[in-house]
Enzyme design. Structure first.
Site, PDB file in Angstrom:
ATOM      1  CG  ASP A  13      -0.669  -3.211 -11.230  1.00  0.00           C
ATOM      2  OD1 ASP A  13      -1.797  -2.517 -11.511  1.00  0.00           O
ATOM      3  OD2 ASP A  13      -0.079  -2.689 -10.265  1.00  0.00           O
ATOM      4  CD  GLU A 187      -1.827   3.427 -15.156  1.00  0.00           C
ATOM      5  OE1 GLU A 187      -0.953   3.790 -14.637  1.00  0.00           O
ATOM      6  OE2 GLU A 187      -2.982   3.005 -14.883  1.00  0.00           O
TER       7      GLU A 187
END
Length: 547
Positions: A13, A187
Site C-alpha cells: 500500500d 479501493e
C-alpha cells in the site's frame, strides 16, 4: 535501470510524496509495530528505511486478529503550511464483512516527527487520504464500505471536506466515484490536482491477481468524474474483465504467467521538478504453481508520462508493470542500507525490528547488557496480546538467518530461540526450553500450521548451559533449522519445511502481511525471565528469482 521491487518483502500500500529534493514512501504495517515505516530516497533508485510514524502507545493494537491494525496510509506534504500529513486507518474487525475501521489524521513539521495527537476523521470506510487544494481547502477521500444487500460490494469512493480549524469532517461523506473499469473491488483512492483537473487514482480488481491502478478526472472536486479511456494504467493482467459481481479480493484465475510482478495495483504518483513522473504500487512475486506469496505484498515503481490530452500512462506505452524501469534524471545518491549483521553494540535498537501488536522497546533492551539485546519473555507466541518476538522482514526467499543466544530456562514455561513467523497461527520456532522429562535444558522444534500445533519431540536434544547458535536456511520452497555451540560445526535439526505455506494464500487466519524472521522469548509464568542475544545476522540474495 531501477530494479523492482524497490522495497522487497512486507511493504504494501505505498504512498509517495516529495519535499524539495527528498522523496518519501510510506507503507502499511497492519498488526506490526512500530507502525507506518517511511522510506527515503534522493533519486528514486536507492532507498533507506528512514523513520516510523507510530512509535508510542497512542495506537493500541493488542488483541486485534492478524491482518487487522494499521491499513493503507496516505503521506502528503502541504507546501503552504510546510507541514507533513499522514492519514491512516485502524481496522478493528472484519467480522461478517462489516469492516469496522477508524480513520485518523496526524501532522508533523519534520518527517521524523514529533507527530501530533491523532485527529479522528470517520469510520465510513478504509484507505482514506487527503487533498490539499490550492484554495486552502482540504478533502478526505476514502472507500465507503457497503454492507447492504443487493448493493455492489465492497463499495463506492466517497468525499468529505475537512475543517482543519475545527479538526473534523464537515457533514457526511458524499459518494463520487464507482470506478473507471468493471473489475470491481474499488479501493485506495488518492486525489490530486493538476492543470485545472482533479484526478482520482484508485485500485480496482481487488488486491489480488486482478489488481490494477485506474484514474478518473473532473473539473470540480465533487465531480462528476470521467474515467480514463484506457482503463487500467498499471496492472499485471492487461486484459479487461467484469468482476463487479464478485467481492473476493484474491481472484487467482487472473494470474498472468507473462508478468513477474503479480497483483500490481494500489498506486500513487509524484511529479519530479525535471518534468518526469513516477508511480509506486504494490505487487507480489508468488511461488508457481502454488500462487503463494511468501514475501507478501511489496513496493515497486514505474516510470510514467502525461499525454497531451492529460492522462497518465506508463512511459513504455503499455500498462504491464515492469521488473526494470528507466532511472530518473535525478543525480544518483546512494543511501545507507539496513545492516545484514547486528551486534547490538548501539544503545538504541535498530529501526528495522518489529513486534506484533506492541512496541519492541516494551520487552527488548539493548542497555541492560551492552553488546546484547535482552528479550523479556511474555505470553505464548499464539497470543494476540503481549508477545516477545523481535523480527525483521523477510525480503528474499533465499536467505540465511543466524543468532547467538544465552538463556537458562528454569521451568517448562520458559523458552527462547529463533522463529520463522507469518502470524500467531503460523510459525516455526527452534527453541531452547526446560525439559521436565530430561530434567535439564533441551532444544526442539515447534510448529503452528493454521492453528494446529505440532511439537516435534523427535527433535529434542539435551544441551549445555552455554551460549548456543541457532540458524535458519531458506532456499526457495525449502527451509530448515540448524544449531551449533561454536558457529562452525552446525547440526541439522528436524525436517525440511515448506516455505510456500507462509503466505496470504495458505494461512487461514491472516492475510495482507508477509513473512518475518526473528528472535523470541516466552515466560508464561511471571513475564520476567529473559534471554540475551549477542547478534542477529540476516543474509539475503534478493536478486535470485523465486523458483
Amino acid at each position: 535501470m531501477i530494479r523492482n521491487p524497490i522495497l522487497p518483502g512486507f511493504n504494501p500500500d505505498p504512498c509517495i510524496c516529495r519535499k524539495d529534493d527528498d522523496y518519501y514512501v510510506i507503507v502499511s504495517t497492519f498488526e506490526w509495530l512500530p507502525g507506518l515505516p517511511i522510506y527515503h530516497s534522493k533519486d528514486l533508485k536507492h532507498w533507506e528505511l528512514y523513520t516510523h510514524v507510530l512509535t508510542d502507545d497512542r495506537v493500541d493494537l493488542k488483541r486485534l486478529p492478524s491482518a487487522k491494525g494499521i491499513w493503507a496510509p496516505c503521506l502528503t506534504y502541504c507546501e503552504q503550511e510546510d507541514l507533513f500529513y499522514v492519514v491512516y486507518g485502524v481496522m478493528n474487525s472484519m467480522n461478517a464483512r462489516y469492516f469496522d475501521v477508524d480513520n485518523y489524521l496526524i501532522t508533523a513539521k519534520n518527517i521524523e516527527g514529533p507527530w501530533s495527537d491523532p485527529v479522528y476523521l470517520h469510520s465510513a470506510g478504509f484507505d482514506a487520504s487527503i487533498l490539499h487544494d490550492d484554495d486552502g481547502k482540504k478533502y478526505i477521500v476514502s472507500l465507503e464500505w457497503e454492507t447492504r444487500e443487493a448493493y455492489e460490494k465492497p463499495g463506492v469512493i466517497c468525499l468529505a471536506e475537512y475543517d482543519p480549524e475545527e479538526k473534523k469532517i464537515v457533514g457526511y461523506p458524499k459518494r463520487i466515484w464507482r470506478g473507471g473499469t468493471d473489475r470491481g473491488c474499488i479501493e485506495a483512492p488518492h486525489l490530486t490536482k493538476r492543470n485545472g483537473y482533479y484526478y482520482i487514482m484508485c485500485a480496482e480488481g481487488g488486491t489480488g491477481y486482478n489488481h490494477c491502478v485506474t484514474m478518473g478526472r473532473a473539473k470540480h472536486v465533487w465531480g462528476p468524474y470521467e474515467g480514463d479511456p484506457q482503463g487500467a494504467i498499471v496492472t499485471s493482467v492487461p486484459t479487461e474483465s467484469n468482476e463487479r459481481h464478485d467481492p473476493d479480493h484474491l481472484k487467482p484465475k487472473y494470474f498472468n504467467p507473462a508478468s513477474v510482478l503479480q497483483k500490481s495495483g494500489h498506486g500513487s504518483y509524484i511529479d519530479l521538478p525535471n518534468g518526469e513522473t513516477y508511480l509506486v504500487h504494490l505487487c507480489s512475486r508468488p511461488f508457481v504453481p502454488e500462487l503463494r506469496c511468501t514475501l507478501g505484498r511489496e513496493t515497486s515503481i514505474q516510470k510514467m508520462r502525461w499525454t497531451e490530452d492529460g492522462w497518465l500512462r506508463m512511459a513504455d506505452g503499455s500498462n504491464l508493470a515492469k521488473l526494470e524501469v528507466p532511472e530518473s534524471g535525478l543525480p544518483e545518491v546512494e543511501l545507507p542500507k539496513t545492516p545484514a549483521f547486528d551486534d547490538f553494540d548501539s544503545d538504541t535498537l535498530g529501526n528495522f525490528y518489529y513486534a506484533p501488536r506492541i512496541q519492541p522497546q516494551s520487552f527488548a533492551d539493548v542497555k541492560a547488557r551492552p553488546g546484547y539485546v535482552r528479550l523479556r519473555g511474555q505470553e505464548s507466541r499464539t497470543s494476540l496480546n503481549k508477545v516477545s518476538i523481535l523480527a525483521r522482514k523477510l525480503t528474499s526467499v533465499y536467505a540465511r538467518v543466524t543468532t547467538k543466544m544465552e538463556f537458562t530456562p528454569e521451568i517448562y514455561q520458559h523458552s527462547a530461540g529463533l522463529i520463522l513467523y507469518y502470524d500467531n497461527m503460523n510459525y516455526i520456532n527452534l527453541r531452547k526450553y526446560h525439559s521436565q522429562t530430561l530434567g535439564q535444558s533441551a532444544i526442539s522444534l515447534i510448529q503452528l500450521e493454521n492453528g494446529e500445533r505440532t511439537v516435534y519431540l523427535d527433535t529434542r536434544v539435551p544441551v549445555d548451559e552455554r551460549p548456543i547458535y541457532f540458524r535458519l536456511h531458506i532456499q526457495g520452497r525449502k527451509c530448515w533449522f540448524e544449531w551449533s555451540y561454536d558457529n562452525e560445526m552446525y547440526t541439522r535439526i528436524g525436517k525440511v519445511f515448506d516455505t510456500t505455506k507462509f503466505s496470504d494464500e495458505y494461512c487461514k487466519f491472516g492475510e495482507f502481511t508477509g513473512t518475518m524472521v526473528g528472535m523470541t522469548c516466552a515466560d508464561r509464568m511471571f513475564h520476567k525471565h529473559y534471554a540475551d542475544f549477542d547478534f542477529f545476522e540476516y543474509l539475503a540474495d534478493e536478486t535470485k528469482p523465486v523458483d
